[in-house]
Design a protein around this motif. Structure first.
Motif, PDB file in Angstrom:
ATOM      1  N   MET A   1       5.992  14.792 -33.935  1.00 22.68           N
ATOM      2  CA  MET A   1       6.654  13.821 -33.087  1.00 22.68           C
ATOM      3  C   MET A   1       5.835  12.536 -32.928  1.00 22.68           C
ATOM      4  O   MET A   1       4.645  12.582 -32.594  1.00 22.68           O
ATOM      5  N   ALA A   2       6.487  11.396 -33.158  1.00 19.29           N
ATOM      6  CA  ALA A   2       5.930  10.115 -32.735  1.00 19.29           C
ATOM      7  C   ALA A   2       6.240   9.957 -31.254  1.00 19.29           C
ATOM      8  O   ALA A   2       7.388  10.122 -30.832  1.00 19.29           O
ATOM      9  N   PHE A   3       5.208   9.656 -30.472  1.00 18.73           N
ATOM     10  CA  PHE A   3       5.357   9.547 -29.018  1.00 18.73           C
ATOM     11  C   PHE A   3       4.914   8.155 -28.593  1.00 18.73           C
ATOM     12  O   PHE A   3       3.768   7.755 -28.814  1.00 18.73           O
ATOM     13  N   ILE A   4       5.844   7.396 -27.992  1.00 14.84           N
ATOM     14  CA  ILE A   4       5.587   6.006 -27.634  1.00 14.84           C
ATOM     15  C   ILE A   4       5.758   5.839 -26.136  1.00 14.84           C
ATOM     16  O   ILE A   4       6.742   6.314 -25.549  1.00 14.84           O
ATOM     17  N   THR A   5       4.806   5.166 -25.486  1.00 14.88           N
ATOM     18  CA  THR A   5       4.954   4.790 -24.088  1.00 14.88           C
ATOM     19  C   THR A   5       4.946   3.270 -23.996  1.00 14.88           C
ATOM     20  O   THR A   5       4.246   2.591 -24.746  1.00 14.88           O
ATOM     21  N   ALA A   6       5.750   2.742 -23.076  1.00 12.70           N
ATOM     22  CA  ALA A   6       5.838   1.297 -22.862  1.00 12.70           C
ATOM     23  C   ALA A   6       5.955   1.026 -21.375  1.00 12.70           C
ATOM     24  O   ALA A   6       6.611   1.782 -20.649  1.00 12.70           O
ATOM     25  N   ALA A   7       5.342  -0.054 -20.914  1.00 11.10           N
ATOM     26  CA  ALA A   7       5.377  -0.403 -19.498  1.00 11.10           C
ATOM     27  C   ALA A   7       5.605  -1.900 -19.335  1.00 11.10           C
ATOM     28  O   ALA A   7       4.998  -2.704 -20.056  1.00 11.10           O
ATOM     29  N   ILE A   8       6.489  -2.268 -18.397  1.00 12.47           N
ATOM     30  CA  ILE A   8       6.736  -3.667 -18.066  1.00 12.47           C
ATOM     31  C   ILE A   8       6.945  -3.793 -16.557  1.00 12.47           C
ATOM     32  O   ILE A   8       7.172  -2.795 -15.869  1.00 12.47           O
ATOM     33  N   ASP A   9       6.886  -5.022 -16.059  1.00 10.85           N
ATOM     34  CA  ASP A   9       7.362  -5.339 -14.718  1.00 10.85           C
ATOM     35  C   ASP A   9       8.851  -5.662 -14.849  1.00 10.85           C
ATOM     36  O   ASP A   9       9.227  -6.605 -15.539  1.00 10.85           O
ATOM     37  N   ASN A  10       9.703  -4.901 -14.163  1.00 14.67           N
ATOM     38  CA  ASN A  10      11.146  -5.080 -14.335  1.00 14.67           C
ATOM     39  C   ASN A  10      11.626  -6.452 -13.861  1.00 14.67           C
ATOM     40  O   ASN A  10      12.624  -6.984 -14.371  1.00 14.67           O
ATOM     41  N   LEU A  11      10.934  -7.074 -12.899  1.00 15.84           N
ATOM     42  CA  LEU A  11      11.355  -8.372 -12.390  1.00 15.84           C
ATOM     43  C   LEU A  11      10.820  -9.535 -13.222  1.00 15.84           C
ATOM     44  O   LEU A  11      11.332 -10.648 -13.120  1.00 15.84           O
ATOM     45  N   LEU A  12       9.806  -9.292 -14.053  1.00 17.11           N
ATOM     46  CA  LEU A  12       9.215 -10.370 -14.843  1.00 17.11           C
ATOM     47  C   LEU A  12       9.576 -10.208 -16.323  1.00 17.11           C
ATOM     48  O   LEU A  12      10.542 -10.790 -16.793  1.00 17.11           O
ATOM     49  N   LYS A  13       8.853  -9.407 -17.071  1.00 17.33           N
ATOM     50  CA  LYS A  13       9.223  -9.225 -18.479  1.00 17.33           C
ATOM     51  C   LYS A  13      10.638  -8.676 -18.602  1.00 17.33           C
ATOM     52  O   LYS A  13      11.346  -8.948 -19.579  1.00 17.33           O
ATOM     53  N   GLY A  14      11.096  -7.927 -17.593  1.00 19.38           N
ATOM     54  CA  GLY A  14      12.449  -7.392 -17.619  1.00 19.38           C
ATOM     55  C   GLY A  14      13.501  -8.314 -17.060  1.00 19.38           C
ATOM     56  O   GLY A  14      14.681  -7.968 -17.050  1.00 19.38           O
ATOM     57  N   ALA A  15      13.113  -9.508 -16.578  1.00 13.80           N
ATOM     58  CA  ALA A  15      14.107 -10.405 -15.975  1.00 13.80           C
ATOM     59  C   ALA A  15      13.592 -11.842 -15.921  1.00 13.80           C
ATOM     60  O   ALA A  15      13.698 -12.595 -16.888  1.00 13.80           O
ATOM     61  N   ALA A  16      13.003 -12.256 -14.778  1.00 17.17           N
ATOM     62  CA  ALA A  16      12.673 -13.663 -14.550  1.00 17.17           C
ATOM     63  C   ALA A  16      11.636 -14.203 -15.525  1.00 17.17           C
ATOM     64  O   ALA A  16      11.753 -15.339 -16.009  1.00 17.17           O
TER      65      ALA A  16
END
Length: 326
Positions: free
Chosen positions: A285-300
């Motif tokens: 299995m290739a296992f990938i984790t990703a993290a963002i700020d939902n209000l910044l990279k994910g929006a504004a």
């Protein structure tokens, strides 16, 4: 200097846009539209923005603004543009889901470019309108795009993602109330999340045959205010070293998406416009984790990225933000 307007100025995303734009060296905030709060000070809603204490909400738009951000609920942006006309020179950046799918991107004389800058950098630069990706869609696409790009999605894909309470917006409901959300976790919209359509369109634009494989997404409500943490796994014949090299090559020129050898966590990205990605291999299995700020990279933040590219500013102008770690 460009003149900028915000429509739907009372929500979390609008508040983050104002926080970024008031420090942007190339921007003058021309108007902040809110029908329900017209005539009130912006600080009556966004009391963290006290440097804007002399600015007021308005129920009038300025049709000659250079850029207008639409921070409206899903389904309301297209109606607003029908009822309020802007100059042909006005660039529109929409943060709802109204124009994200290919079948909805033509609106009158405007064509909305999908504003995921990691893959549509050049198209955004020449666009008159962009459709900002959804927050979960941003994290999941960035987690899987290197595999799709190299035609490596060859089996079913499993994804789990947890989001903070700000992802649900300011409207109150039982599941956003502090006493319900605190020390709690729950699944919502399992296998049916509204961002699945845009995610699949992007992945299959790189690898058509990926549409043959099941795509299982389980979203969770988290007991924290902001951030998205995604895990994804799928079968892969590549070694861990080969997978990591694929990801590094794909994001080599990306300003805001970074691939790291270390395990990642939310505090690294909250209050930033970055996406952090970590890749491992476990058995087959290739296992990938990703993290963002939902209000910044994910929006504004991503919306300001799009504005910068559309208006000729360096892509990271106004977005050199440090994580709130402690």
């Amino acid at each position: 200097m460009i003149q900028v307007g915000i429509v739907g100025g009372t929500g979390y995303v609008a508040g983050e846009l104002l926080r970024i734009l008031m420090l942007h060296t190339g921007v003058e905030i021309r108007f902040v539209y809110s029908h329900s709060h017209a005539g009130e000070k912006i600080t009556t809603v966004h009391d963290d923005l006290f440097p804007l204490e002399n600015m007021y909400f308005t129920d009038k738009v300025f049709p000659d603004a250079d850029v207008v951000f639409l921070c409206l609920g899903h389904g309301h942006s297209s109606r607003f543009l029908t009822e309020n006309h802007f100059s042909e020179k006005t660039k529109i950046i929409d943060l709802s889901n109204d124009f994200r799918l290919k079948e909805n991107r033509q609106f009158g004389n405007r064509h909305f470019v999908y504003g995921l800058t990691e893959i549509n950098h050049q198209q955004v630069q020449t666009a008159d309108s962009t459709a900002n990706p959804g927050c979960f869609a941003t994290a999941i696409q960035l987690a899987l795009l290197p595999l799709a790009h190299d035609k490596l999605l060859e089996n079913e894909i499993h994804i789990h993602g947890i989001t903070g309470s700000t992802g649900a917006g300011k409207g109150l409901s039982e599941t956003t109330h502090f006493s319900w959300r605190n020390n709690n976790i729950s699944v919502y919209k399992a296998f049916t999340h509204q961002h699945l359509g845009e995610i699949k369109e992007t992945l299959t634009s790189y690898q058509k045959e990926a549409s043959r494989y099941p795509f299982h997404f389980i979203p969770f409500r988290g007991d924290f205010s902001r951030g998205i943490f995604v895990t994804a796994y799928t079968r892969s014949a590549l070694s861990e070293k080969e997978l990591q090299e694929k990801y590094r090559q794909f994001y080599a020129k990306s300003i805001f998406t970074r691939v790291t050898d270390q395990n990642i966590h939310l505090k690294q990205v909250v209050n930033t416009n970055y996406c952090l990605i970590h890749v491992e291999k476990h058995e087959n299995m290739a296992f990938i984790t990703a993290a963002i700020d939902n209000l910044l990279k994910g929006a504004a933040g991503q919306a300001v990225e799009n504005m910068n590219l559309m208006c000729g500013f360096p892509q990271d102008t106004g977005l050199k933000l440090k994580a709130v770690y402690y």
